[in-house]
Design a protein around this motif. Structure first.
Motif, mmCIF file in Angstrom:
data_model
loop_
_atom_site.group_PDB
_atom_site.id
_atom_site.type_symbol
_atom_site.label_atom_id
_atom_site.label_comp_id
_atom_site.label_asym_id
_atom_site.label_seq_id
_atom_site.Cartn_x
_atom_site.Cartn_y
_atom_site.Cartn_z
ATOM 1 N N ASP A 1 0.817 -1.202 0.000
ATOM 2 C CA ASP A 1 0.000 0.000 0.000
ATOM 3 C C ASP A 1 0.855 1.259 0.000
ATOM 4 O OD1 ASP A 1 -2.359 -1.411 -0.075
ATOM 5 O OD2 ASP A 1 -2.551 -1.480 2.105
ATOM 6 N N ARG A 2 1.961 1.227 0.706
ATOM 7 C CA ARG A 2 2.842 2.395 0.741
ATOM 8 C C ARG A 2 3.442 2.653 -0.634
ATOM 9 N NH1 ARG A 2 6.321 1.987 6.336
ATOM 10 N NH2 ARG A 2 4.569 2.328 7.725
ATOM 11 N N LYS A 3 3.846 1.595 -1.331
ATOM 12 C CA LYS A 3 4.412 1.758 -2.669
ATOM 13 C C LYS A 3 3.361 2.302 -3.623
ATOM 14 C CE LYS A 3 8.098 -1.649 -2.577
ATOM 15 N NZ LYS A 3 8.621 -2.871 -3.167
ATOM 16 N N ALA A 4 2.162 1.766 -3.554
ATOM 17 C CA ALA A 4 1.080 2.238 -4.410
ATOM 18 C C ALA A 4 0.753 3.688 -4.096
ATOM 19 C CB ALA A 4 -0.152 1.358 -4.243
ATOM 20 N N SER A 5 0.729 4.022 -2.813
ATOM 21 C CA SER A 5 0.425 5.383 -2.398
ATOM 22 C C SER A 5 1.485 6.354 -2.904
ATOM 23 C CB SER A 5 0.335 5.445 -0.874
ATOM 24 O OG SER A 5 0.192 6.760 -0.447
ATOM 25 N N ALA A 6 2.745 5.999 -2.787
ATOM 26 C CA ALA A 6 3.830 6.852 -3.259
ATOM 27 C C ALA A 6 3.761 7.002 -4.776
ATOM 28 C CB ALA A 6 5.177 6.273 -2.842
ATOM 29 N N ARG A 7 3.438 5.925 -5.465
ATOM 30 C CA ARG A 7 3.321 5.962 -6.924
ATOM 31 C C ARG A 7 2.148 6.867 -7.342
ATOM 32 N NH1 ARG A 7 3.412 0.547 -8.163
ATOM 33 N NH2 ARG A 7 1.191 0.451 -7.733
ATOM 34 N N ASP A 8 1.030 6.755 -6.635
ATOM 35 C CA ASP A 8 -0.132 7.594 -6.927
ATOM 36 C C ASP A 8 0.182 9.071 -6.696
ATOM 37 O OD1 ASP A 8 -1.558 5.332 -7.561
ATOM 38 O OD2 ASP A 8 -2.652 5.247 -5.650
ATOM 39 N N GLU A 9 0.912 9.361 -5.620
ATOM 40 C CA GLU A 9 1.267 10.741 -5.317
ATOM 41 C C GLU A 9 2.182 11.312 -6.398
ATOM 42 O OE1 GLU A 9 1.038 14.289 -3.669
ATOM 43 O OE2 GLU A 9 -0.100 12.550 -3.001
ATOM 44 N N LYS A 10 3.133 10.506 -6.845
ATOM 45 C CA LYS A 10 4.039 10.952 -7.899
ATOM 46 C C LYS A 10 3.258 11.211 -9.187
ATOM 47 C CE LYS A 10 8.271 9.869 -10.317
ATOM 48 N NZ LYS A 10 9.310 8.916 -10.586
ATOM 49 N N LEU A 11 2.311 10.344 -9.506
ATOM 50 C CA LEU A 11 1.489 10.514 -10.698
ATOM 51 C C LEU A 11 0.671 11.797 -10.606
ATOM 52 C CD1 LEU A 11 0.568 9.352 -13.387
ATOM 53 C CD2 LEU A 11 -1.202 8.095 -12.171
ATOM 54 N N LYS A 12 0.123 12.090 -9.436
ATOM 55 C CA LYS A 12 -0.636 13.328 -9.253
ATOM 56 C C LYS A 12 0.241 14.538 -9.512
ATOM 57 C CE LYS A 12 -3.919 11.743 -5.761
ATOM 58 N NZ LYS A 12 -4.308 11.875 -4.350
ATOM 59 N N GLN A 13 1.467 14.503 -9.025
ATOM 60 C CA GLN A 13 2.376 15.625 -9.216
ATOM 61 C C GLN A 13 2.720 15.794 -10.694
ATOM 62 O OE1 GLN A 13 5.686 14.732 -6.696
ATOM 63 N NE2 GLN A 13 4.618 15.329 -4.822
ATOM 64 N N GLU A 14 2.899 14.684 -11.393
ATOM 65 C CA GLU A 14 3.272 14.741 -12.804
ATOM 66 C C GLU A 14 2.124 15.216 -13.680
ATOM 67 O OE1 GLU A 14 4.685 10.861 -13.700
ATOM 68 O OE2 GLU A 14 6.586 11.146 -12.671
ATOM 69 N N THR A 15 0.897 14.947 -13.282
ATOM 70 C CA THR A 15 -0.256 15.304 -14.110
ATOM 71 C C THR A 15 -1.011 16.508 -13.573
ATOM 72 O OG1 THR A 15 -1.650 13.737 -12.906
ATOM 73 C CG2 THR A 15 -0.576 12.936 -14.901
ATOM 74 N N ASN A 16 -0.416 17.249 -12.674
ATOM 75 C CA ASN A 16 -1.049 18.424 -12.086
ATOM 76 C C ASN A 16 -1.272 19.471 -13.170
ATOM 77 O OD1 ASN A 16 -1.839 20.648 -10.644
ATOM 78 N ND2 ASN A 16 -0.218 20.512 -9.133
ATOM 79 N N PRO A 17 -2.536 19.860 -13.426
ATOM 80 C CA PRO A 17 -2.802 20.829 -14.496
ATOM 81 C C PRO A 17 -2.278 22.231 -14.194
ATOM 82 C CG PRO A 17 -4.823 20.325 -13.304
ATOM 83 C CD PRO A 17 -3.749 19.422 -12.769
ATOM 84 N N ASP A 18 -1.991 22.516 -12.951
ATOM 85 C CA ASP A 18 -1.479 23.841 -12.602
ATOM 86 C C ASP A 18 -0.035 24.025 -13.037
ATOM 87 O OD1 ASP A 18 -3.268 23.804 -9.454
ATOM 88 O OD2 ASP A 18 -3.918 24.441 -11.428
ATOM 89 N N LYS A 19 0.681 22.938 -13.185
ATOM 90 C CA LYS A 19 2.067 23.007 -13.618
ATOM 91 C C LYS A 19 2.097 22.846 -15.137
ATOM 92 C CE LYS A 19 3.945 21.109 -9.384
ATOM 93 N NZ LYS A 19 4.732 20.039 -8.784
ATOM 94 N N THR A 20 2.688 23.821 -15.818
ATOM 95 C CA THR A 20 2.735 23.792 -17.267
ATOM 96 C C THR A 20 4.089 23.286 -17.723
ATOM 97 O OG1 THR A 20 1.270 25.703 -17.319
ATOM 98 C CG2 THR A 20 2.456 25.203 -19.326
ATOM 99 N N ALA A 21 4.066 22.255 -18.543
ATOM 100 C CA ALA A 21 5.303 21.743 -19.119
ATOM 101 C C ALA A 21 5.741 22.689 -20.225
ATOM 102 C CB ALA A 21 5.092 20.347 -19.666
ATOM 103 N N LYS A 22 7.002 22.982 -20.283
ATOM 104 C CA LYS A 22 7.506 23.898 -21.292
ATOM 105 C C LYS A 22 8.596 23.212 -22.098
ATOM 106 C CE LYS A 22 6.362 27.941 -18.628
ATOM 107 N NZ LYS A 22 6.773 29.196 -18.059
ATOM 108 N N LEU A 23 8.547 23.441 -23.403
ATOM 109 C CA LEU A 23 9.571 22.914 -24.288
ATOM 110 C C LEU A 23 10.480 24.052 -24.713
ATOM 111 C CD1 LEU A 23 7.357 20.715 -26.634
ATOM 112 C CD2 LEU A 23 8.755 19.953 -24.720
ATOM 113 N N GLY A 24 11.738 23.739 -24.870
ATOM 114 C CA GLY A 24 12.678 24.745 -25.344
ATOM 115 C C GLY A 24 12.387 25.121 -26.784
ATOM 116 N N ARG A 25 12.875 26.289 -27.191
ATOM 117 C CA ARG A 25 12.632 26.753 -28.559
ATOM 118 C C ARG A 25 13.206 25.803 -29.595
ATOM 119 N NH1 ARG A 25 10.185 31.541 -28.960
ATOM 120 N NH2 ARG A 25 10.342 33.004 -27.244
ATOM 121 N N ASP A 26 14.343 25.195 -29.292
ATOM 122 C CA ASP A 26 14.942 24.270 -30.250
ATOM 123 C C ASP A 26 14.058 23.034 -30.453
ATOM 124 O OD1 ASP A 26 15.548 23.606 -27.584
ATOM 125 O OD2 ASP A 26 17.319 22.455 -28.164
#
Length: 73
Positions: free
Chosen positions: A3-28
């Motif tokens: 459960d701890r591993k699943a919980s940590a994985r779920d938390e990491k997924l939430k952070q990665e898919t947070n709509p408030d954080k905008t992924a940015k690509l470099g100009r190149d």
């Protein structure tokens, strides 16, 4: 323990898919993506619009009988 591993994985997924954080690509990278898209779809853009589609669009622009004021937009 599982459960701890699943919980940590779920938390990491939430952070990665947070709509408030905008992924940015470099100009190149953006430029490279643009080049690839133009290479893939450039010939489609150059083909133009088939005559039958132009005719249909022109027919749609004409007011119909009983139509007040032309197209409703």
């Amino acid at each position: 323990m599982k459960d701890r591993k699943a919980s940590a994985r779920d938390e990491k997924l939430k952070q990665e898919t947070n709509p408030d954080k905008t992924a940015k690509l470099g100009r190149d990278i953006q430029a490279r993506i643009g080049e690839q898209l133009r290479a893939m779809y450039g010939d489609v853009v150059d083909q133009g619009v088939p005559d039958r589609f132009v005719d249909l669009l022109n027919q749609m622009d004409k007011p119909r009988k009983g139509d007040k004021g032309g197209n409703s937009e």
